[in-house]
Enzyme design. Structure first.
Site, PDB file in Angstrom:
ATOM      1  N   HIS A 112      -0.461 -14.821   8.663  1.00 33.31           N
ATOM      2  CA  HIS A 112       0.162 -13.702   7.960  1.00 33.31           C
ATOM      3  C   HIS A 112       1.570 -13.476   8.510  1.00 33.31           C
ATOM      4  CE1 HIS A 112      -3.990 -12.930   6.789  1.00 33.31           C
ATOM      5  NE2 HIS A 112      -3.569 -12.050   5.911  1.00 33.31           N
ATOM      6  N   HIS A 155       0.817  -1.210   0.000  1.00 29.44           N
ATOM      7  CA  HIS A 155       0.000   0.000   0.000  1.00 29.44           C
ATOM      8  C   HIS A 155       0.857   1.269   0.000  1.00 29.44           C
ATOM      9  CE1 HIS A 155      -4.017  -1.823   0.447  1.00 29.44           C
ATOM     10  NE2 HIS A 155      -3.317  -2.813   0.967  1.00 29.44           N
ATOM     11  N   ASP A 179      -7.594 -12.608  -2.944  1.00 29.47           N
ATOM     12  CA  ASP A 179      -7.988 -13.678  -3.855  1.00 29.47           C
ATOM     13  C   ASP A 179      -8.449 -14.878  -3.046  1.00 29.47           C
ATOM     14  OD1 ASP A 179      -6.886 -13.070  -6.842  1.00 29.47           O
ATOM     15  OD2 ASP A 179      -5.544 -12.185  -5.361  1.00 29.47           O
TER      16      ASP A 179
END
Length: 402
Positions: free
Chosen positions: A106, A17, A360
């Site tokens: 993560h 980002h 996704d």
């Protein structure tokens, strides 16, 4: 390290980002015809928002060449490529609970443990957005490989969850499967992309895979899968005999891709169940090899071939001139829009975290060009290593003459 390769070197930069992602390519040979149009097609195949079964993040992933070329030709100097992040949304990660809880599976926790700080939004450098740089650099490597050596690299989706393109049957491995072997000889990227959005080159399997991904998307869940890659035309002699065996270099490249958890080459794990009398690849002289066949197999008509290819084109860690093929396993994406129990960063207790952001439900359709790119970078670097070795042999041979 954010650098890959020893000779054809690529350094990547950028977060998911941030303002952009970029890479610097060093030692690309001079006078190679290169413009953005040579790179953009592979980025288009990787970019998000391609279909209803991929992340809705709307990025065009337009690449710009900033240095290293002039009048459409490489100069031999470092090439800088950048791709802006146009649809980044740090606000999607503004929920303070993300500052309290690491997201399950993560890299939040491990990055914090390593650096003492982590990106405040998205996965930062651990996000698959980092792979844009790999695909851009890989497209440059591929053009050099294709124009100089006739190397062709084609990858495709071979499974989604438990839906397999190759059932195996009596075949002990891909290297024994007639359907795979026929596909490996002739498959092109254009053919693979006829089966969008999944990129599995079989209508029935592709339809089932698409339905499964859509089902999991609607259930706010995810699934993994495999990508199979074939390299045709790679010269023999690539790879080093010990620690830098060509299959080890390919494994390193593939396992560096986000979400990859497995790699097998040639007969792979099924080969461990075979007998040596079946697994050995006998050599033969291709007496009637046509120029077209020689081009397909990537070897001169006068060179040896093997009747089978359980080795996957590599023996003793060195390419033998036969097609190289391998399979890469991707885990389910960790970001799912479900409440999940996790512990607090300060170890003061547990709580519930609802992961946000766009993702996704299955990464393998978009991972196809990433696998191709890392294969190209590996082969390009191995070729340059072989060039250096051969040059040293010529110099040493000349020094001994009077």
């Amino acid at each position: 390290m954010s650098t890959f390769g020893n000779y054809f070197r690529v350094t990547t930069a950028g977060e998911s980002h941030g303002k952009s992602v970029s890479c610097i390519i060093e030692n690309c040979p001079p006078n190679l015809a290169l413009t953005e149009s040579d790179i953009q097609p592979q980025l288009n195949r990787r970019r998000p928002g391609q279909s209803a079964i991929t992340t809705p993040r709307d990025e065009k992933d337009r690449v710009t060449i900033h240095s290293g070329t002039e009048n459409g030709r490489t100069l031999g100097t470092p090439i800088l490529l950048t791709v802006p992040n146009e649809d980044h949304r740090p606000k999607d990660y503004g929920d303070k609970t993300i500052d309290l809880y690491p997201r399950p599976s993560h890299a939040d926790w491990t990055y914090l443990e390593k650096y003492g700080i982590k990106a405040s939004s998205g996965g930062g450098r651990s996000s698959a957005r980092e792979t844009i740089s790999r695909v851009a650099a890989g497209a440059v490597a591929e053009k050099w490989l294709a124009e100089t050596y006739g190397v062709e690299i084609v990858a495709f989706v071979s499974s989604v969850g438990d839906i397999q393109l190759f059932k195996g049957g009596e075949a002990s491995s891909l290297s024994d499967d007639p359907a795979f072997l026929a596909l490996a000889d002739t498959l092109t990227r254009a053919r693979v992309d006829e089966f969008l959005p999944v990129r599995c080159p079989h209508p029935d399997a592709a339809s089932k895979m698409e339905s499964r991904i859509a089902e999991l998307r609607d259930a706010h869940d995810s699934t993994g899968g495999t990508v199979t890659c074939v390299i045709r035309g790679a010269p023999s002699g690539l790879g080093e005999p010990c620690f830098d065996k060509l299959e080890a270099l390919l494994a390193h490249a593939m396992l560096s891709i986000p979400a990859v958890k497995g790699f097998e080459i040639g007969s792979g794990f099924r080969g461990a169940e075979m007998r040596g009398s079946h697994h050995n690849d006998p050599f033969f002289v291709p007496e009637e090899l046509t120029p077209e066949q020689a081009q397909t197999w990537g070897i001169p008509p006068s060179r040896l071939r093997t009747r089978t290819n359980h080795s996957g084109g590599i023996q003793g860690g060195i390419s033998n001139g036969m097609p190289i093929f391998f399979r890469v396993a991707f885990k389910p994406p960790a970001t799912i829009s479900q409440d999940q129990t996790t512990a607090r960063y300060d170890a003061s207790g547990e709580g519930v975290l609802a992961a946000k952001g766009r993702h996704d439900p299955c990464v393998v359709p978009r991972a196809v060009p990433i696998v191709e790119a890392m294969a190209a970078l590996t082969i390009a670097d191995a070729l340059m290593a072989q060039h250096a070795r051969q040059m040293g042999m010529r110099v040493a041979g000349g020094a001994g003459r009077s």
